[in-house]
Design a protein around this motif. Structure first.
Motif, PDB file in Angstrom:
ATOM      1  N   CYS A   1      66.369  28.684  38.816  1.00 37.13           N
ATOM      2  CA  CYS A   1      66.312  27.343  39.411  1.00 37.13           C
ATOM      3  C   CYS A   1      67.463  26.478  38.914  1.00 37.13           C
ATOM      4  O   CYS A   1      68.164  25.858  39.723  1.00 37.13           O
ATOM      5  CB  CYS A   1      64.984  26.680  39.065  1.00 37.13           C
ATOM      6  N   GLY A   2      67.627  26.421  37.594  1.00 40.77           N
ATOM      7  CA  GLY A   2      68.723  25.619  37.059  1.00 40.77           C
ATOM      8  C   GLY A   2      68.505  25.243  35.611  1.00 40.77           C
ATOM      9  O   GLY A   2      67.513  25.609  34.986  1.00 40.77           O
TER      10      GLY A   2
ATOM     11  N   PHE B   1      68.084  19.991  36.902  1.00 41.87           N
ATOM     12  CA  PHE B   1      66.703  19.509  36.948  1.00 41.87           C
ATOM     13  C   PHE B   1      66.679  17.979  36.984  1.00 41.87           C
ATOM     14  O   PHE B   1      65.926  17.370  37.761  1.00 41.87           O
ATOM     15  CB  PHE B   1      65.931  20.023  35.724  1.00 41.87           C
ATOM     16  N   PHE B   2      67.512  17.356  36.162  1.00 43.61           N
ATOM     17  CA  PHE B   2      67.566  15.900  36.098  1.00 43.61           C
ATOM     18  C   PHE B   2      68.014  15.324  37.450  1.00 43.61           C
ATOM     19  O   PHE B   2      67.451  14.342  37.931  1.00 43.61           O
ATOM     20  CB  PHE B   2      68.541  15.462  34.999  1.00 43.61           C
ATOM     21  N   ASP B   3      69.017  15.952  38.064  1.00 42.83           N
ATOM     22  CA  ASP B   3      69.484  15.496  39.383  1.00 42.83           C
ATOM     23  C   ASP B   3      68.364  15.585  40.424  1.00 42.83           C
ATOM     24  O   ASP B   3      68.184  14.686  41.246  1.00 42.83           O
ATOM     25  CB  ASP B   3      70.681  16.334  39.849  1.00 42.83           C
ATOM     26  N   ALA B   4      67.617  16.696  40.379  1.00 38.39           N
ATOM     27  CA  ALA B   4      66.507  16.880  41.331  1.00 38.39           C
ATOM     28  C   ALA B   4      65.425  15.829  41.101  1.00 38.39           C
ATOM     29  O   ALA B   4      64.844  15.302  42.049  1.00 38.39           O
ATOM     30  CB  ALA B   4      65.919  18.283  41.186  1.00 38.39           C
ATOM     31  N   LYS B   5      65.182  15.501  39.836  1.00 36.24           N
ATOM     32  CA  LYS B   5      64.173  14.490  39.514  1.00 36.24           C
ATOM     33  C   LYS B   5      64.603  13.122  40.058  1.00 36.24           C
ATOM     34  O   LYS B   5      63.795  12.381  40.623  1.00 36.24           O
ATOM     35  CB  LYS B   5      63.974  14.422  37.987  1.00 36.24           C
ATOM     36  N   GLU B   6      65.870  12.802  39.902  1.00 36.52           N
ATOM     37  CA  GLU B   6      66.386  11.522  40.403  1.00 36.52           C
ATOM     38  C   GLU B   6      66.306  11.443  41.927  1.00 36.52           C
ATOM     39  O   GLU B   6      66.081  10.371  42.491  1.00 36.52           O
ATOM     40  CB  GLU B   6      67.852  11.346  39.962  1.00 36.52           C
ATOM     41  N   ASP B   7      66.486  12.571  42.607  1.00 43.36           N
ATOM     42  CA  ASP B   7      66.485  12.606  44.082  1.00 43.36           C
ATOM     43  C   ASP B   7      65.099  12.868  44.673  1.00 43.36           C
ATOM     44  O   ASP B   7      64.964  13.020  45.889  1.00 43.36           O
ATOM     45  CB  ASP B   7      67.452  13.694  44.583  1.00 43.36           C
TER      46      ASP B   7
ATOM     47  N   GLN C   1      66.282  26.379  30.199  1.00 42.47           N
ATOM     48  CA  GLN C   1      66.664  27.048  31.447  1.00 42.47           C
ATOM     49  C   GLN C   1      65.382  27.305  32.233  1.00 42.47           C
ATOM     50  O   GLN C   1      64.375  27.737  31.662  1.00 42.47           O
ATOM     51  CB  GLN C   1      67.388  28.369  31.161  1.00 42.47           C
ATOM     52  N   ILE C   2      65.437  27.055  33.541  1.00 38.12           N
ATOM     53  CA  ILE C   2      64.212  27.074  34.344  1.00 38.12           C
ATOM     54  C   ILE C   2      64.309  28.149  35.428  1.00 38.12           C
ATOM     55  O   ILE C   2      65.313  28.237  36.145  1.00 38.12           O
ATOM     56  CB  ILE C   2      63.973  25.689  34.996  1.00 38.12           C
ATOM     57  N   PHE C   3      63.230  28.945  35.536  1.00 36.74           N
ATOM     58  CA  PHE C   3      63.157  30.020  36.542  1.00 36.74           C
ATOM     59  C   PHE C   3      61.837  29.903  37.316  1.00 36.74           C
ATOM     60  O   PHE C   3      60.845  29.402  36.794  1.00 36.74           O
ATOM     61  CB  PHE C   3      63.196  31.399  35.871  1.00 36.74           C
ATOM     62  N   ASN C   4      61.858  30.406  38.538  1.00 40.32           N
ATOM     63  CA  ASN C   4      60.627  30.608  39.306  1.00 40.32           C
ATOM     64  C   ASN C   4      60.485  32.121  39.431  1.00 40.32           C
ATOM     65  O   ASN C   4      61.157  32.742  40.262  1.00 40.32           O
ATOM     66  CB  ASN C   4      60.731  29.951  40.681  1.00 40.32           C
TER      67      ASN C   4
ATOM     68  N   GLU D   1      61.507  21.220  45.586  1.00 47.90           N
ATOM     69  CA  GLU D   1      62.539  22.043  46.238  1.00 47.90           C
ATOM     70  C   GLU D   1      63.377  22.764  45.186  1.00 47.90           C
ATOM     71  O   GLU D   1      63.696  23.941  45.336  1.00 47.90           O
ATOM     72  CB  GLU D   1      63.437  21.134  47.091  1.00 47.90           C
ATOM     73  N   PHE D   2      63.724  22.062  44.124  1.00 49.68           N
ATOM     74  CA  PHE D   2      64.488  22.638  43.019  1.00 49.68           C
ATOM     75  C   PHE D   2      63.754  23.839  42.409  1.00 49.68           C
ATOM     76  O   PHE D   2      64.360  24.867  42.095  1.00 49.68           O
ATOM     77  CB  PHE D   2      64.721  21.552  41.962  1.00 49.68           C
ATOM     78  N   LEU D   3      62.435  23.702  42.292  1.00 52.54           N
ATOM     79  CA  LEU D   3      61.628  24.776  41.693  1.00 52.54           C
ATOM     80  C   LEU D   3      61.241  25.855  42.703  1.00 52.54           C
ATOM     81  O   LEU D   3      60.651  26.863  42.326  1.00 52.54           O
ATOM     82  CB  LEU D   3      60.354  24.187  41.082  1.00 52.54           C
ATOM     83  N   GLY D   4      61.564  25.650  43.976  1.00 52.97           N
ATOM     84  CA  GLY D   4      61.186  26.625  45.008  1.00 52.97           C
ATOM     85  C   GLY D   4      59.716  26.562  45.365  1.00 52.97           C
ATOM     86  O   GLY D   4      59.120  27.566  45.776  1.00 52.97           O
TER      87      GLY D   4
END
Length: 204
Positions: free
Chosen positions: A76-77, A82-88, A68-71, A93-96
């Motif tokens: 964050c998600g 995270f995988f979707d953000a990496k693909e795009d 689980q990922i936080f800023n 942006e995902f991490l803020g």
């Protein structure tokens, strides 16, 4: 701002281990500073993670699985987002975070901004300039000429004045030529008359 990645160091699930390695490896490749927080050996980390994952992001059993990922305090998600953000190419942006100059994400954002600005300009031109050009074309038969005349009204006035002067001069030149021709004809006729009269007077 610190990116926090909640992991389970002693997880018996191969799938979870692989996901955790994927997230950590990608953050390291991008040289993004992050902190690993182990929920297996630290109960406080586990409780904090469970409490701060939004309800709609928790599985049906209510226990979110790592990673689980936080800023900082902002969620964050999980691995899937995270995988979707990496693909795009939208990980920053995902991490803020602000994408660094030269990164794919920064270039995408710049291109998107250009497209947005360009479409706004086109709409403005469609509304104003195009209508204006069409109206001028209908009135004058030549929109381009009308635009040039608008650019320099003084030049247009000067051109008009020159045209009027030219028009006024041409008839004057024609009149003068006609008068000269008429005078020459009269002179010739007068000379002919005199020549005819002279022989007649000698006979008398």
């Amino acid at each position: 701002m610190v990116i926090k990645v909640f992991l389970a160091s002693s997880s018996g699930s191969t799938a979870i281990k692989k996901k955790q390695q994927d997230v950590v490896g990608f953050l390291e490749a991008l040289k993004i500073d992050y902190t690993q927080l182990d929920i297996a050996s630290n109960e406080d980390n586990r409780m904090w993670m469970r409490e701060n994952v939004p309800g709609e992001k928790k599985p049906t059993n209510g226990i979110p699985l790592p990673p689980q990922i936080f800023n900082e305090e902002m969620y964050c998600g999980d691995y899937e987002t995270f995988f979707d953000a990496k693909e795009d190419n939208t990980v920053y942006e995902f991490l803020g975070l602000t994408p660094p100059p030269g990164s794919k994400e920064a270039q995408q954002a710049e291109n998107a901004q250009k497209l947005h600005n360009g479409s706004g300009t086109e709409e403005h031109l469609d509304d104003e300039t195009t209508k204006k050009e069409i109206a001028e074309a209908e009135q004058n038969g030549d929109a381009h000429t009308a635009e040039l005349e608008e650019d320099d009204p003084g030049e247009k006035a000067e051109t008009d004045a020159q045209e009027e002067n030219t028009e006024g001069e041409e008839p004057a030149e024609e009149d003068e030529e006609s008068r000269k021709v008429a005078e020459e004809e009269e002179q010739e006729e007068g000379e002919e008359d005199r020549e005819e009269e002279e022989p007649g007077s000698e006979e008398d």
